[in-house]
Motif scaffolding. Structure first.
Motif, short mmCIF file in Angstrom:
data_model
loop_
_atom_site.label_atom_id
_atom_site.label_comp_id
_atom_site.label_asym_id
_atom_site.label_seq_id
_atom_site.Cartn_x
_atom_site.Cartn_y
_atom_site.Cartn_z
N GLY A 51 38.68 49.61 39.66
CA GLY A 51 38.69 49.23 41.03
C GLY A 51 37.84 47.77 41.15
N ALA A 52 36.51 48.12 40.74
CA ALA A 52 35.59 47.04 40.88
C ALA A 52 36.19 45.71 40.41
CB ALA A 52 34.17 47.66 40.47
N ALA A 53 36.38 46.06 39.06
CA ALA A 53 37.08 44.79 38.20
C ALA A 53 38.24 44.25 39.00
CB ALA A 53 37.35 45.45 36.78
N VAL A 54 39.09 44.81 39.42
CA VAL A 54 40.17 44.34 40.28
C VAL A 54 39.49 43.45 41.24
CG1 VAL A 54 42.15 45.03 41.51
CG2 VAL A 54 41.99 45.97 39.34
N VAL A 55 38.85 44.09 42.19
CA VAL A 55 38.28 43.40 43.15
C VAL A 55 37.44 42.18 43.01
CG1 VAL A 55 36.54 43.59 45.16
CG2 VAL A 55 38.36 45.50 44.69
N LEU A 56 36.69 42.22 41.87
CA LEU A 56 35.89 41.04 41.45
C LEU A 56 36.75 40.12 40.89
CD1 LEU A 56 32.73 42.79 39.96
CD2 LEU A 56 32.92 41.29 42.19
N GLY A 57 37.69 40.40 40.18
CA GLY A 57 38.85 39.33 39.44
C GLY A 57 39.53 38.78 40.51
N THR A 58 39.88 39.46 41.85
CA THR A 58 40.57 38.78 42.80
C THR A 58 39.92 37.93 43.68
OG1 THR A 58 41.95 40.91 43.21
CG2 THR A 58 41.98 39.28 44.95
N LEU A 59 38.44 38.33 43.97
CA LEU A 59 37.50 37.40 44.35
C LEU A 59 37.29 36.20 43.51
CD1 LEU A 59 35.48 37.11 46.71
CD2 LEU A 59 33.77 38.17 45.34
N VAL A 60 37.12 36.24 42.23
CA VAL A 60 37.00 35.05 41.39
C VAL A 60 38.09 34.15 41.52
CG1 VAL A 60 36.77 34.28 39.06
CG2 VAL A 60 35.29 36.13 39.76
N VAL A 61 39.59 34.61 41.33
CA VAL A 61 40.59 33.85 41.57
C VAL A 61 40.52 33.21 42.70
CG1 VAL A 61 43.03 33.89 41.75
CG2 VAL A 61 41.99 35.06 39.93
N GLY A 62 40.29 33.73 44.03
CA GLY A 62 40.10 33.29 45.25
C GLY A 62 39.16 32.14 45.43
N VAL A 63 37.93 32.29 44.86
CA VAL A 63 37.06 31.14 44.80
C VAL A 63 37.13 29.96 43.89
CG1 VAL A 63 34.55 30.80 44.29
CG2 VAL A 63 35.22 32.81 45.62
N GLN A 64 37.86 30.13 42.94
CA GLN A 64 38.29 29.01 42.00
C GLN A 64 39.47 28.22 42.78
OE1 GLN A 64 39.35 30.90 38.37
NE2 GLN A 64 37.33 30.61 37.69
N ALA A 65 40.32 29.15 43.31
CA ALA A 65 41.54 28.21 44.29
C ALA A 65 40.98 27.51 45.22
CB ALA A 65 42.63 29.34 44.70
N TRP A 66 40.04 27.99 46.02
CA TRP A 66 39.21 27.51 47.14
C TRP A 66 38.48 26.16 46.56
CZ3 TRP A 66 33.88 27.85 49.24
CH2 TRP A 66 33.68 27.30 50.49
N ASN A 67 37.71 26.38 45.31
CA ASN A 67 37.03 25.20 44.97
C ASN A 67 37.98 24.28 44.58
OD1 ASN A 67 34.27 25.51 45.02
ND2 ASN A 67 34.26 26.54 43.04
N ASN A 68 38.98 24.60 43.83
CA ASN A 68 40.07 23.63 43.44
C ASN A 68 40.53 22.55 44.85
OD1 ASN A 68 39.70 24.12 40.76
ND2 ASN A 68 41.50 25.60 40.67
N GLY A 69 40.68 23.34 45.88
CA GLY A 69 41.05 22.47 46.76
C GLY A 69 40.07 21.67 47.68
N LEU A 70 38.69 22.26 47.42
CA LEU A 70 37.57 21.21 48.02
C LEU A 70 37.61 20.00 47.18
CD1 LEU A 70 34.87 23.80 48.70
CD2 LEU A 70 36.19 22.37 50.48
N VAL A 71 37.56 20.31 45.73
CA VAL A 71 37.61 18.99 44.78
C VAL A 71 38.54 18.13 45.11
CG1 VAL A 71 37.64 18.59 42.33
CG2 VAL A 71 36.37 20.44 42.88
N SER A 72 39.73 18.54 45.36
CA SER A 72 40.87 17.71 45.80
C SER A 72 40.76 16.80 46.87
CB SER A 72 42.31 18.45 45.98
OG SER A 72 43.17 17.85 46.33
#
Length: 56
Positions: free
Chosen positions: A22-43
């Motif tokens: 469960g922790a791995a799924v939650v953390l994995g989802t969080l990492v994907v969300g942060v990366q997507a948010w970062n990509n939007g900021l960089v753009s």
């Protein structure tokens, strides 16, 4: 083989594994969300810098 079965059927062992998964799924989802948010900021920053460069 007996140890694996006893571990798999033990309630405490399953609870620990479930928490880890469960922790791995939650953390994995969080990492994907942060990366997507970062990509939007960089753009957006690249667009802003391009616009600022065109003003000069």
């Amino acid at each position: 083989m007996v140890r694996v079965r006893s571990f798999a059927t033990a309630e405490g062992g399953l609870a620990t594994i479930e928490y880890i998964i469960g922790a791995a799924v939650v953390l994995g989802t969080l990492v994907v969300g942060v990366q997507a948010w970062n990509n939007g900021l960089v753009s957006r920053l690249q667009t802003l810098v391009t616009q600022m460069g065109a003003v000069r």
